[in-house]
Each structure stands twice: as C-alpha cells, then as structure tokens.
Design a protein around this motif. Structure first.
Motif, PDB file in Angstrom:
ATOM      1  N   UNK A   1       0.876  -1.175   0.000  1.00 40.14           N
ATOM      2  CA  UNK A   1       0.000   0.000   0.000  1.00 40.14           C
ATOM      3  C   UNK A   1       0.909   1.219   0.000  1.00 40.14           C
ATOM      4  N   UNK A   2       0.830   1.987  -1.087  1.00 37.60           N
ATOM      5  CA  UNK A   2       1.736   3.114  -1.277  1.00 37.60           C
ATOM      6  C   UNK A   2       0.992   4.433  -1.123  1.00 37.60           C
ATOM      7  N   UNK A   3       1.598   5.352  -0.413  1.00 34.15           N
ATOM      8  CA  UNK A   3       1.010   6.675  -0.192  1.00 34.15           C
ATOM      9  C   UNK A   3       1.019   7.474  -1.492  1.00 34.15           C
ATOM     10  N   UNK A   4       0.303   8.590  -1.472  1.00 38.87           N
ATOM     11  CA  UNK A   4       0.346   9.520  -2.602  1.00 38.87           C
ATOM     12  C   UNK A   4       1.786   9.997  -2.786  1.00 38.87           C
ATOM     13  N   UNK A   5       2.146  10.290  -4.018  1.00 34.64           N
ATOM     14  CA  UNK A   5       3.515  10.692  -4.319  1.00 34.64           C
ATOM     15  C   UNK A   5       3.872  12.003  -3.628  1.00 34.64           C
ATOM     16  N   UNK A   6       5.088  12.040  -3.086  1.00 40.08           N
ATOM     17  CA  UNK A   6       5.609  13.290  -2.529  1.00 40.08           C
ATOM     18  C   UNK A   6       6.542  13.988  -3.517  1.00 40.08           C
ATOM     19  N   UNK A   7       6.616  13.462  -4.737  1.00 40.11           N
ATOM     20  CA  UNK A   7       7.411  14.087  -5.779  1.00 40.11           C
ATOM     21  C   UNK A   7       8.774  13.461  -6.013  1.00 40.11           C
TER      22      UNK A   7
ATOM     23  N   UNK B   1      11.109   9.576  -5.601  1.00 37.88           N
ATOM     24  CA  UNK B   1      11.126   8.146  -5.302  1.00 37.88           C
ATOM     25  C   UNK B   1      11.715   7.927  -3.910  1.00 37.88           C
ATOM     26  N   UNK B   2      11.095   7.024  -3.168  1.00 35.60           N
ATOM     27  CA  UNK B   2      11.548   6.692  -1.818  1.00 35.60           C
ATOM     28  C   UNK B   2      10.507   7.082  -0.795  1.00 35.60           C
ATOM     29  N   UNK B   3      10.525   6.461   0.333  1.00 33.59           N
ATOM     30  CA  UNK B   3       9.562   6.782   1.382  1.00 33.59           C
ATOM     31  C   UNK B   3       8.285   5.980   1.225  1.00 33.59           C
ATOM     32  N   UNK B   4       7.193   6.506   1.771  1.00 33.42           N
ATOM     33  CA  UNK B   4       5.926   5.783   1.821  1.00 33.42           C
ATOM     34  C   UNK B   4       5.252   5.607   0.463  1.00 33.42           C
ATOM     35  N   UNK B   5       5.724   6.316  -0.566  1.00 31.25           N
ATOM     36  CA  UNK B   5       5.131   6.176  -1.899  1.00 31.25           C
ATOM     37  C   UNK B   5       5.880   5.160  -2.760  1.00 31.25           C
ATOM     38  N   UNK B   6       6.848   4.446  -2.163  1.00 36.04           N
ATOM     39  CA  UNK B   6       7.710   3.538  -2.927  1.00 36.04           C
ATOM     40  C   UNK B   6       7.808   2.171  -2.250  1.00 36.04           C
ATOM     41  N   UNK B   7       7.740   1.132  -3.074  1.00 37.11           N
ATOM     42  CA  UNK B   7       7.968  -0.252  -2.630  1.00 37.11           C
ATOM     43  C   UNK B   7       9.266  -0.708  -3.274  1.00 37.11           C
ATOM     44  N   UNK B   8      10.205  -1.180  -2.475  1.00 33.43           N
ATOM     45  CA  UNK B   8      11.466  -1.703  -3.005  1.00 33.43           C
ATOM     46  C   UNK B   8      11.676  -3.114  -2.491  1.00 33.43           C
ATOM     47  N   UNK B   9      12.226  -3.954  -3.357  1.00 27.80           N
ATOM     48  CA  UNK B   9      12.481  -5.335  -2.948  1.00 27.80           C
ATOM     49  C   UNK B   9      13.571  -5.941  -3.824  1.00 27.80           C
ATOM     50  N   UNK B  10      14.068  -7.100  -3.390  1.00 29.35           N
ATOM     51  CA  UNK B  10      15.103  -7.805  -4.137  1.00 29.35           C
ATOM     52  C   UNK B  10      14.701  -9.262  -4.325  1.00 29.35           C
ATOM     53  N   UNK B  11      15.271  -9.855  -5.366  1.00 32.49           N
ATOM     54  CA  UNK B  11      15.114 -11.288  -5.581  1.00 32.49           C
ATOM     55  C   UNK B  11      16.324 -11.792  -6.344  1.00 32.49           C
ATOM     56  N   UNK B  12      16.571 -13.095  -6.252  1.00 26.38           N
ATOM     57  CA  UNK B  12      17.747 -13.709  -6.869  1.00 26.38           C
ATOM     58  C   UNK B  12      17.287 -14.680  -7.948  1.00 26.38           C
TER      59      UNK B  12
END
Length: 173
Positions: free
Chosen positions: A111-117, A119-130
């Motif tokens: 669940x991502x917040x409204x954009x703050x302008x 990338x990063x923070x509550x408006x961004x989902x980051x993840x990794x996979x191999x």
C-alpha cells in the motif's frame, strides 16, 4: 472579490459551496442574498514508475546467481496498492508477490502513499530477488518486471522495466 479553497474528495463527489452577502445602507436597512457553486470531482487515473536493476552487468559462463532490485514508485496524487508484480524471462513468468525464499517482494509494503514528488519513502515499494542467470558465452539475459497498481476507485496503472545481464566467455585452460 475572489478567494481560494482546497476542494478534495473522491471521484463522483460534488463539492457544494455557498456564499452569503449582507449589505446595510446608511439608513440601517439591510438586504441579503446568497449564491452557490458546485464543483464535481472527477477521477484521475493512477500512475506508476517501476525500475529494475541487476547487481552485475555480466556473469561468466555457464552462469551465476544474480540479485535484482525492483523499485515501484506511486507517482499518483492519491494512494494506491500494488496488486501484481511479475518477473518474465522468455516464456517463464514468476509472481514476485508470492512467497519465495530468495525474494523480499512478497513481504514488502504494497500500500503506497500519494507521491511526494520523489522516489523513496511511503510512496515507494522496493524489494530484491535472486535468479540464476545461465547460458553460453555471448548470450544476453533479458529480464522484465511488470507492475500493476490500483487506486481506491479501482482504476489501474501499469509499467515495466528490463534489466540485461551479459554472459561472458571463460577461456579453456
């Protein structure tokens, strides 16, 4: 005169505004009147930007595990939810939101917040996979990620990005 107010709400809402005026003349007599104005709030479809990066530009043949990082940025003016995140190599499609031992996408906040302008923070989902990148010298491993984002009006946005890893030759010895 003019004035500015913030009008907010969801698509389909009507914001009604009323202004009342009272005038008094020099004899103390008064008159009143009012007027209204309605503003309809229309839907704005969500927008999303996804980036995919590989931890390396190349691997030696016959291949090696490669860590990929995905960043999903809700660029919309309202919050939205990541409902699909898939990784595609050739004909193989993997659901990155499903539980996997080499994947942090399945536990990342969706669940991502409204954009703050930015990338990063509550408006961004980051993840990794191999993934195991396998092949022969000269092969190019193209890996694509697709994302779907849905807002509270069930409007969707999609985006994709690719990451490329080259497979380099290992001379015989």
């Amino acid at each position: 005169c003019t004035f500015t107010i913030t009008v907010s709400g969801n698509a389909g809402d009507i914001h009604a505004n009323r202004v009342d005026a009272i005038v008094v003349d020099d004899d103390g007599s008064s008159a009143t009147d009012f007027d209204t104005e309605a503003v309809a709030i229309t839907n704005v479809d969500p927008t999303v930007d996804v980036t995919k990066r590989s931890g390396v530009d190349s691997v030696l043949e016959p291949g090696a595990p490669v860590t990929y990082t995905v960043s999903v940025w809700n660029t919309s003016d309202e919050g939205a939810t990541v409902t699909a995140l898939t990784d595609t190599i050739g004909e193989d499609v993997a659901n990155l939101l499903a539980a996997a031992s080499s994947n942090t996408c399945d536990t990342a906040a969706r669940v991502l917040a409204a954009s703050d302008g930015s990338r990063g923070g509550d408006d961004t989902m980051s993840c990794t996979f191999v993934l195991n990148v396998l092949g022969n010298a000269g092969d190019i491993h193209i890996n694509r990620v697709d994302v779907t984002l849905v807002d509270d009006d069930n409007a969707t946005a999609t985006d994709f990005d690719t990451a490329i890893v080259d497979i380099n030759d290992v001379p015989p010895s």
